[in-house]
Motif scaffolding. Structure first.
Motif, PDB file in Angstrom:
ATOM      1  N   LEU A  69      -3.363 -28.061   7.671  1.00 44.15           N
ATOM      2  CA  LEU A  69      -2.903 -27.182   6.756  1.00 44.15           C
ATOM      3  C   LEU A  69      -3.892 -26.077   6.277  1.00 44.15           C
ATOM      4  O   LEU A  69      -3.332 -25.136   5.655  1.00 44.15           O
ATOM      5  N   VAL A  70      -5.354 -26.444   6.095  1.00 41.72           N
ATOM      6  CA  VAL A  70      -6.121 -25.462   5.689  1.00 41.72           C
ATOM      7  C   VAL A  70      -6.512 -24.553   6.583  1.00 41.72           C
ATOM      8  O   VAL A  70      -6.246 -24.495   7.892  1.00 41.72           O
ATOM      9  N   PRO A  71      -6.893 -23.367   6.305  1.00 45.92           N
ATOM     10  CA  PRO A  71      -7.008 -22.309   7.086  1.00 45.92           C
ATOM     11  C   PRO A  71      -8.304 -22.477   7.927  1.00 45.92           C
ATOM     12  O   PRO A  71      -9.279 -23.213   7.463  1.00 45.92           O
ATOM     13  N   SER A  72      -8.447 -22.051   9.115  1.00 47.14           N
ATOM     14  CA  SER A  72      -9.560 -22.114   9.899  1.00 47.14           C
ATOM     15  C   SER A  72     -10.927 -21.717   9.365  1.00 47.14           C
ATOM     16  O   SER A  72     -11.949 -21.987   9.964  1.00 47.14           O
ATOM     17  N   SER A  73     -10.779 -20.706   8.384  1.00 43.51           N
ATOM     18  CA  SER A  73     -12.336 -20.350   7.586  1.00 43.51           C
ATOM     19  C   SER A  73     -12.608 -21.418   6.940  1.00 43.51           C
ATOM     20  O   SER A  73     -13.915 -21.142   6.559  1.00 43.51           O
ATOM     21  N   VAL A  74     -11.976 -22.683   6.601  1.00 50.81           N
ATOM     22  CA  VAL A  74     -12.453 -23.680   5.619  1.00 50.81           C
ATOM     23  C   VAL A  74     -13.704 -24.300   6.320  1.00 50.81           C
ATOM     24  O   VAL A  74     -13.445 -24.642   7.512  1.00 50.81           O
ATOM     25  N   PRO A  75     -14.918 -24.555   5.933  1.00 49.31           N
ATOM     26  CA  PRO A  75     -15.924 -25.409   6.591  1.00 49.31           C
ATOM     27  C   PRO A  75     -15.590 -26.553   6.840  1.00 49.31           C
ATOM     28  O   PRO A  75     -15.049 -27.482   5.987  1.00 49.31           O
ATOM     29  N   HIS A  76     -15.989 -27.063   7.880  1.00 53.28           N
ATOM     30  CA  HIS A  76     -15.770 -28.554   8.076  1.00 53.28           C
ATOM     31  C   HIS A  76     -14.357 -28.921   8.669  1.00 53.28           C
ATOM     32  O   HIS A  76     -14.091 -30.270   8.185  1.00 53.28           O
ATOM     33  N   ARG A  77     -13.550 -28.294   8.753  1.00 56.54           N
ATOM     34  CA  ARG A  77     -12.322 -28.407   9.113  1.00 56.54           C
ATOM     35  C   ARG A  77     -11.995 -29.254  10.267  1.00 56.54           C
ATOM     36  O   ARG A  77     -11.244 -30.357  10.250  1.00 56.54           O
ATOM     37  N   ASP A  78     -12.826 -28.952  11.284  1.00 52.77           N
ATOM     38  CA  ASP A  78     -12.816 -29.680  12.744  1.00 52.77           C
ATOM     39  C   ASP A  78     -13.291 -31.238  12.157  1.00 52.77           C
ATOM     40  O   ASP A  78     -12.901 -32.347  12.951  1.00 52.77           O
ATOM     41  N   ARG A  79     -14.489 -31.584  11.292  1.00 59.11           N
ATOM     42  CA  ARG A  79     -14.752 -32.921  11.074  1.00 59.11           C
ATOM     43  C   ARG A  79     -13.684 -33.574  10.261  1.00 59.11           C
ATOM     44  O   ARG A  79     -13.816 -34.812  10.587  1.00 59.11           O
ATOM     45  N   MET A  80     -12.847 -32.895   9.364  1.00 56.11           N
ATOM     46  CA  MET A  80     -11.879 -33.568   8.940  1.00 56.11           C
ATOM     47  C   MET A  80     -10.753 -34.021   9.739  1.00 56.11           C
ATOM     48  O   MET A  80     -10.246 -35.190   9.860  1.00 56.11           O
ATOM     49  N   ALA A  81     -10.720 -33.286  10.843  1.00 59.12           N
ATOM     50  CA  ALA A  81      -9.590 -33.723  11.969  1.00 59.12           C
ATOM     51  C   ALA A  81     -10.336 -34.896  12.631  1.00 59.12           C
ATOM     52  O   ALA A  81      -9.387 -35.894  13.134  1.00 59.12           O
ATOM     53  N   TYR A  82     -11.383 -34.661  13.161  1.00 66.10           N
ATOM     54  CA  TYR A  82     -12.136 -35.865  13.714  1.00 66.10           C
ATOM     55  C   TYR A  82     -12.097 -37.138  13.120  1.00 66.10           C
ATOM     56  O   TYR A  82     -11.955 -38.192  13.623  1.00 66.10           O
ATOM     57  N   ALA A  83     -12.241 -37.164  11.885  1.00 72.25           N
ATOM     58  CA  ALA A  83     -12.410 -38.142  10.897  1.00 72.25           C
ATOM     59  C   ALA A  83     -10.865 -38.665  10.898  1.00 72.25           C
ATOM     60  O   ALA A  83     -10.919 -40.008  10.924  1.00 72.25           O
ATOM     61  N   GLY A  84     -10.118 -37.766  10.562  1.00 73.03           N
ATOM     62  CA  GLY A  84      -8.705 -38.386  10.647  1.00 73.03           C
ATOM     63  C   GLY A  84      -8.120 -39.150  11.973  1.00 73.03           C
ATOM     64  O   GLY A  84      -7.763 -40.288  12.024  1.00 73.03           O
ATOM     65  N   LEU A  85      -8.670 -38.388  13.088  1.00 74.61           N
ATOM     66  CA  LEU A  85      -8.297 -38.952  14.489  1.00 74.61           C
ATOM     67  C   LEU A  85      -8.822 -40.604  14.638  1.00 74.61           C
ATOM     68  O   LEU A  85      -8.514 -41.375  15.181  1.00 74.61           O
ATOM     69  N   ALA A  86     -10.118 -40.517  14.090  1.00 74.22           N
ATOM     70  CA  ALA A  86     -10.952 -41.897  14.254  1.00 74.22           C
ATOM     71  C   ALA A  86     -10.503 -42.742  13.379  1.00 74.22           C
ATOM     72  O   ALA A  86     -10.073 -43.889  13.909  1.00 74.22           O
TER      73      ALA A  86
END
Length: 50
Positions: A19-36
């Motif tokens: 839901l957060v825009p791609s300009s938010v820093p560490h968005r990919d880390r949130m996704a990886y942590a959620g997947l883990a």
């Protein structure tokens, strides 16, 4: 109880990352942590079966 909390927190982190825009820093880390967190209970159950 651990698996329920892992699934819940994993879903929340994946939803936030989606839901957060791609300009938010560490968005990919949130996704990886959620997947883990989402895959952690499945991996534990699979390893216990062997």
């Amino acid at each position: 109880m651990l698996s329920v909390s892992c699934y819940t927190f994993g879903f929340v982190l994946l939803a936030l990352a989606a839901l957060v825009p791609s300009s938010v820093p560490h968005r990919d880390r949130m996704a990886y942590a959620g997947l883990a967190l989402w895959l952690l209970p499945t991996t534990v159950h699979a390893l216990q079966g062997h």
